[in-house]
Design a protein around this motif. Structure first.
Motif, short mmCIF file in Angstrom:
data_model
loop_
_atom_site.label_atom_id
_atom_site.label_comp_id
_atom_site.label_asym_id
_atom_site.label_seq_id
_atom_site.Cartn_x
_atom_site.Cartn_y
_atom_site.Cartn_z
N THR A 64 0.86 -1.18 0.00
CA THR A 64 0.00 0.00 0.00
C THR A 64 0.90 1.23 0.00
OG1 THR A 64 -1.63 -1.22 1.29
CG2 THR A 64 -1.87 1.18 1.21
N LEU A 65 0.97 1.87 -1.17
CA LEU A 65 1.89 2.99 -1.34
C LEU A 65 1.18 4.14 -2.03
CD1 LEU A 65 4.83 0.95 -2.92
CD2 LEU A 65 4.67 1.69 -0.54
N PRO A 66 1.61 5.37 -1.73
CA PRO A 66 1.14 6.47 -2.58
C PRO A 66 1.72 6.29 -3.98
CG PRO A 66 2.78 7.25 -0.99
CD PRO A 66 2.52 5.81 -0.69
N LYS A 67 1.04 6.78 -4.99
CA LYS A 67 1.52 6.62 -6.37
C LYS A 67 2.90 7.24 -6.54
CE LYS A 67 0.34 7.28 -11.17
NZ LYS A 67 -0.63 7.63 -12.16
N THR A 68 3.07 8.41 -5.98
CA THR A 68 4.34 9.10 -6.07
C THR A 68 4.70 9.65 -4.70
OG1 THR A 68 3.89 9.76 -8.35
CG2 THR A 68 5.59 11.00 -7.18
N ARG A 69 5.94 9.42 -4.29
CA ARG A 69 6.45 10.00 -3.06
C ARG A 69 7.91 10.35 -3.32
NH1 ARG A 69 4.68 10.85 2.49
NH2 ARG A 69 6.61 11.46 3.48
N THR A 70 8.18 11.62 -3.45
CA THR A 70 9.53 12.08 -3.76
C THR A 70 10.36 12.12 -2.48
OG1 THR A 70 8.67 13.40 -5.57
CG2 THR A 70 10.85 13.96 -4.77
N ALA A 71 11.58 11.61 -2.59
CA ALA A 71 12.49 11.58 -1.45
C ALA A 71 13.91 11.83 -1.93
CB ALA A 71 12.41 10.23 -0.75
N VAL A 72 14.72 12.36 -1.04
CA VAL A 72 16.14 12.55 -1.32
C VAL A 72 16.89 11.60 -0.38
CG1 VAL A 72 18.03 14.21 -1.53
CG2 VAL A 72 15.66 14.96 -1.88
N VAL A 73 16.94 10.34 -0.81
CA VAL A 73 17.51 9.27 0.00
C VAL A 73 18.35 8.37 -0.90
CG1 VAL A 73 15.63 9.28 1.69
CG2 VAL A 73 15.45 7.82 -0.32
N SER A 74 19.11 7.49 -0.28
CA SER A 74 19.92 6.53 -1.03
C SER A 74 19.01 5.42 -1.56
CB SER A 74 20.99 5.93 -0.13
OG SER A 74 21.57 4.80 -0.73
N GLU A 75 18.92 5.32 -2.87
CA GLU A 75 18.09 4.28 -3.48
C GLU A 75 18.55 2.89 -3.06
OE1 GLU A 75 17.01 2.55 -7.90
OE2 GLU A 75 17.46 4.68 -7.71
N SER A 76 19.86 2.66 -3.06
CA SER A 76 20.36 1.33 -2.69
C SER A 76 20.07 1.00 -1.24
CB SER A 76 21.86 1.21 -2.99
OG SER A 76 22.59 2.17 -2.28
N THR A 105 2.07 -6.83 5.08
CA THR A 105 1.62 -5.56 4.52
C THR A 105 2.77 -4.57 4.57
OG1 THR A 105 -0.63 -6.01 5.31
CG2 THR A 105 -0.12 -3.74 4.65
N VAL A 106 3.08 -4.01 3.41
CA VAL A 106 4.14 -3.00 3.31
C VAL A 106 3.46 -1.66 3.03
CG1 VAL A 106 6.21 -2.28 2.05
CG2 VAL A 106 5.73 -4.73 2.38
N ARG A 107 3.84 -0.65 3.83
CA ARG A 107 3.24 0.68 3.69
C ARG A 107 4.34 1.75 3.68
NH1 ARG A 107 0.00 -1.76 7.69
NH2 ARG A 107 -2.14 -2.10 7.03
N LEU A 108 3.98 2.89 3.11
CA LEU A 108 4.84 4.07 3.13
C LEU A 108 4.00 5.24 3.60
CD1 LEU A 108 7.43 5.69 2.46
CD2 LEU A 108 6.57 5.86 0.11
N VAL A 109 4.43 5.86 4.70
CA VAL A 109 3.76 7.04 5.23
C VAL A 109 4.83 8.03 5.64
CG1 VAL A 109 1.71 5.77 6.03
CG2 VAL A 109 3.64 6.09 7.58
N GLY A 110 4.42 9.19 6.06
CA GLY A 110 5.38 10.17 6.55
C GLY A 110 4.93 11.58 6.25
N SER A 111 5.81 12.47 6.57
CA SER A 111 5.56 13.88 6.32
C SER A 111 6.71 14.42 5.50
CB SER A 111 5.43 14.62 7.66
OG SER A 111 6.62 14.44 8.41
N LYS A 112 6.62 15.68 5.16
CA LYS A 112 7.67 16.29 4.33
C LYS A 112 9.04 16.07 4.97
CE LYS A 112 8.90 20.67 2.17
NZ LYS A 112 8.91 20.33 0.78
N GLY A 113 9.91 15.46 4.21
CA GLY A 113 11.28 15.25 4.68
C GLY A 113 11.50 13.96 5.44
N GLN A 114 10.44 13.24 5.80
CA GLN A 114 10.58 11.98 6.52
C GLN A 114 9.69 10.93 5.87
OE1 GLN A 114 10.54 11.98 10.85
NE2 GLN A 114 9.27 10.14 10.83
N HIS A 115 10.23 9.72 5.73
CA HIS A 115 9.54 8.65 5.03
C HIS A 115 9.62 7.38 5.86
CE1 HIS A 115 10.02 11.54 1.78
NE2 HIS A 115 11.29 11.60 2.14
N ASP A 116 8.48 6.90 6.34
CA ASP A 116 8.43 5.70 7.17
C ASP A 116 7.92 4.52 6.35
OD1 ASP A 116 9.26 7.07 9.49
OD2 ASP A 116 7.20 7.69 9.91
N ILE A 117 8.76 3.51 6.22
CA ILE A 117 8.38 2.28 5.54
C ILE A 117 8.08 1.26 6.62
CG2 ILE A 117 9.09 0.44 3.96
CD1 ILE A 117 11.15 2.47 2.81
N THR A 118 6.85 0.72 6.61
CA THR A 118 6.51 -0.30 7.60
C THR A 118 6.29 -1.63 6.89
OG1 THR A 118 4.14 0.18 7.54
CG2 THR A 118 5.44 1.35 9.18
#
Length: 194
Positions: A64-76, A105-118
């Motif tokens: 369960t993911l948003p269609k687009t979630r932009t992040a400035v993180v290490s892809e690897s 269940t895999v989810r992505l939530v968070g706020s601007k600048g923070q991304h929580d993968i559960t």
């Protein structure tokens, strides 16, 4: 069949390349994050690669993911953490023998600048006797590895101002949360001559 085999080989080569990049990052080279990524796409790709393994263990993988979630993180790093958490959940659910439907269940939530993968499983929970040492090196070897996967994930996340945590309930399941924090990006400016 040949096309599917070629795709599998291509995917394996890409994963090896990513692991080599990660090892380079682990050995002290500066991690260069030079662009924004769609973290939703990265998570979805990793889960797609793990879906067959989940099905082989009679595990339903729900993403369960948003269609687009932009992040400035290490892809690897995102790939490594997602793979490790989902692999561990699949392994935990493989031990469930009481007839319940096995679900991750895999989810992505968070706020601007923070991304929580559960990554949440409905397994048996983590035994109390290993909970306090689970995020240490050589804590468990239950997935056939050396017991360093979560430990490395934790170290790398901490070095990027993130974290990994978990909650667990006996006979109900476990939720792992990996928190990624956006990095400051310094893009090289083109040389201009007057």
């Amino acid at each position: 069949i040949i096309k599917a085999s070629q795709q599998s080989i291509d995917t394996s080569i890409e994963r090896i390349s990513q692991r080599i990049q990660l090892i380079s990052e682990l050995t002290g080279n500066k991690l260069d994050i030079t662009q924004q990524v769609n973290i939703s796409d990265i998570i979805q790709e990793e889960c797609t690669l793990l879906d067959q393994r989940a099905l082989e263990q009679s595990v339903r993988l729900i993403v369960t993911l948003p269609k687009t979630r932009t992040a400035v993180v290490s892809e690897s790093l995102v790939r490594m953490v997602v793979k490790n958490m989902v692999d561990n959940a699949i392994h935990a659910l493989a031990k469930v023998t009481d007839g319940r439907k096995r679900v991750i269940t895999v989810r992505l939530v968070g706020s601007k600048g923070q991304h929580d993968i559960t990554v949440e499983d409905n397994g048996m929970g983590i035994p109390k006797e290993i909970q306090s040492t689970l995020l240490r090196a050589f804590a468990t070897q239950t997935t056939g590895g050396m017991g360093v996967g979560l430990y490395i994930c934790q170290l790398l996340l901490k070095s990027h101002h993130g974290a990994i945590n978990f909650t667990t309930t006996p006979n109900v399941g476990t939720v792992f949360t990996a928190t990624f924090v956006d990095h400051e990006v310094t893009l090289a400016t083109p040389n201009t001559h007057s």
